[in-house]
Design a protein around this motif. Structure first.
Motif, PDB file in Angstrom:
ATOM      1  N   ASN A 143       0.834  -1.207   0.000  1.00 33.27           N
ATOM      2  CA  ASN A 143       0.000   0.000   0.000  1.00 33.27           C
ATOM      3  C   ASN A 143       0.865   1.252   0.000  1.00 33.27           C
ATOM      4  O   ASN A 143       0.429   2.330  -0.405  1.00 33.27           O
ATOM      5  CB  ASN A 143      -0.934   0.000   1.208  1.00 33.27           C
ATOM      6  N   GLN A 144       2.082   1.111   0.492  1.00 38.63           N
ATOM      7  CA  GLN A 144       3.109   2.146   0.349  1.00 38.63           C
ATOM      8  C   GLN A 144       4.288   1.516  -0.377  1.00 38.63           C
ATOM      9  O   GLN A 144       4.543   0.315  -0.232  1.00 38.63           O
ATOM     10  CB  GLN A 144       3.545   2.677   1.718  1.00 38.63           C
ATOM     11  N   LEU A 145       5.000   2.312  -1.152  1.00 36.48           N
ATOM     12  CA  LEU A 145       6.001   1.732  -2.048  1.00 36.48           C
ATOM     13  C   LEU A 145       7.444   1.871  -1.562  1.00 36.48           C
ATOM     14  O   LEU A 145       8.371   1.700  -2.346  1.00 36.48           O
ATOM     15  CB  LEU A 145       5.859   2.340  -3.448  1.00 36.48           C
ATOM     16  N   SER A 146       7.642   2.128  -0.306  1.00 32.81           N
ATOM     17  CA  SER A 146       9.006   2.149   0.217  1.00 32.81           C
ATOM     18  C   SER A 146       9.427   0.724   0.579  1.00 32.81           C
ATOM     19  O   SER A 146       8.598  -0.111   0.968  1.00 32.81           O
ATOM     20  CB  SER A 146       9.102   3.027   1.463  1.00 32.81           C
ATOM     21  N   HIS A 147      10.724   0.449   0.459  1.00 34.74           N
ATOM     22  CA  HIS A 147      11.228  -0.877   0.828  1.00 34.74           C
ATOM     23  C   HIS A 147      10.953  -1.161   2.299  1.00 34.74           C
ATOM     24  O   HIS A 147      10.601  -2.285   2.671  1.00 34.74           O
ATOM     25  CB  HIS A 147      12.729  -0.986   0.532  1.00 34.74           C
ATOM     26  N   HIS A 174       4.479  -3.062  -9.137  1.00 38.47           N
ATOM     27  CA  HIS A 174       5.269  -1.840  -9.167  1.00 38.47           C
ATOM     28  C   HIS A 174       6.755  -2.202  -9.169  1.00 38.47           C
ATOM     29  O   HIS A 174       7.150  -3.207  -8.556  1.00 38.47           O
ATOM     30  CB  HIS A 174       4.966  -0.977  -7.940  1.00 38.47           C
ATOM     31  N   PRO A 175       7.596  -1.423  -9.797  1.00 38.89           N
ATOM     32  CA  PRO A 175       9.032  -1.705  -9.765  1.00 38.89           C
ATOM     33  C   PRO A 175       9.576  -1.842  -8.346  1.00 38.89           C
ATOM     34  O   PRO A 175      10.418  -2.701  -8.069  1.00 38.89           O
ATOM     35  CB  PRO A 175       9.641  -0.496 -10.480  1.00 38.89           C
ATOM     36  N   GLU A 176       9.083  -0.988  -7.430  1.00 36.14           N
ATOM     37  CA  GLU A 176       9.544  -1.057  -6.041  1.00 36.14           C
ATOM     38  C   GLU A 176       9.165  -2.385  -5.390  1.00 36.14           C
ATOM     39  O   GLU A 176       9.933  -2.940  -4.600  1.00 36.14           O
ATOM     40  CB  GLU A 176       8.937   0.103  -5.231  1.00 36.14           C
ATOM     41  N   THR A 177       7.976  -2.880  -5.733  1.00 32.81           N
ATOM     42  CA  THR A 177       7.513  -4.146  -5.169  1.00 32.81           C
ATOM     43  C   THR A 177       8.331  -5.306  -5.702  1.00 32.81           C
ATOM     44  O   THR A 177       8.750  -6.196  -4.950  1.00 32.81           O
ATOM     45  CB  THR A 177       6.027  -4.364  -5.493  1.00 32.81           C
TER      46      THR A 177
END
Length: 216
Positions: A143-147, A174-177
């Motif tokens: 739900n948030q895209l920070s590591h 997402h790329p971050e995910t």
């Protein structure tokens, strides 16, 4: 993000793809070639009135319309093992649309995963009454895209898997995910947790943690 990047996520994840979209179909076919589970990520009416897209189910649809829409989506991806809801915070709280949806799944021996976008969802309850194999999502990973956030959610998932024997997570492409899960999933072995296809949980209980990667 390219198809190839989504498909690099390690392990037996299940791909939930939006119906009647070229991107979703490409991902589904690639996953199927690799013998990975695919489910249809069916857009359902939101309480916030969000845009739904192709293959959507809404509260004003008749039983025939809901079944026709689901059938059209399934014809495009006939190897799908079931469905889960994309959004649906309104529709999943309505008895008739959920009943009609479960009738369709029952007739085709498909499973249902409730994304639990509303605490008032009737999806799992009606599926159980209809004899449709059904389970519910335990954790949203991104739900948030920070590591840092994704890692924290992943730790919650591990705790739930140990406590409950099984745990189901939903993530997005997402790329971050993708980057976070590529690092985090190998850690499951340290906890004696197996990553298994979603359908494995509907067959027999196991000490495992399925992960559904959604295309939306």
């Amino acid at each position: 993000m390219t198809d190839k990047q989504v498909l690099t996520i390690p392990g037996n994840i299940t791909y939930a793809v939006l119906p009647q979209t070229p991107y979703g179909k490409r991902i589904a076919e690639a996953a199927n070639r690799r013998n990975q589970d695919v489910i249809l990520h069916i857009p359902m009416e939101s309480s916030q009135g969000k845009k739904l897209g192709p293959g959507a189910l809404t509260a004003d649809m008749s039983e025939a319309a809901i079944k026709a829409s689901l059938n059209e989506s399934l014809q495009e991806i006939p190897f799908a093992v079931g469905i889960n809801n994309h959004m649906g915070s309104h529709l999943t709280t309505l008895a008739k649309p959920m009943l009609w949806t479960m009738k369709f799944l029952k007739e085709r021996e498909l499973l249902f995963l409730d994304s639990v976008t509303s605490s008032k969802t009737l999806g799992r309850t009606i599926a159980d009454r209809m004899g449709v194999p059904a389970m519910s999502r335990h954790v949203f990973l991104d739900n948030q895209l920070s590591h840092q956030y994704i890692e924290g959610q992943f730790k919650q998932l591990i705790s739930k898997a140990k406590r409950q024997q099984t745990a189901i997570a939903i993530a997005h492409p997402h790329p971050e995910t993708v980057a976070a899960l590529t690092k985090l999933i190998p850690q499951l072995k340290q906890h004696n947790i197996d990553l298994v296809p979603l359908s494995a949980l509907y067959q027999k209980p196991s000490f495992s943690e399925p992960l559904t990667a959604s295309t939306e």
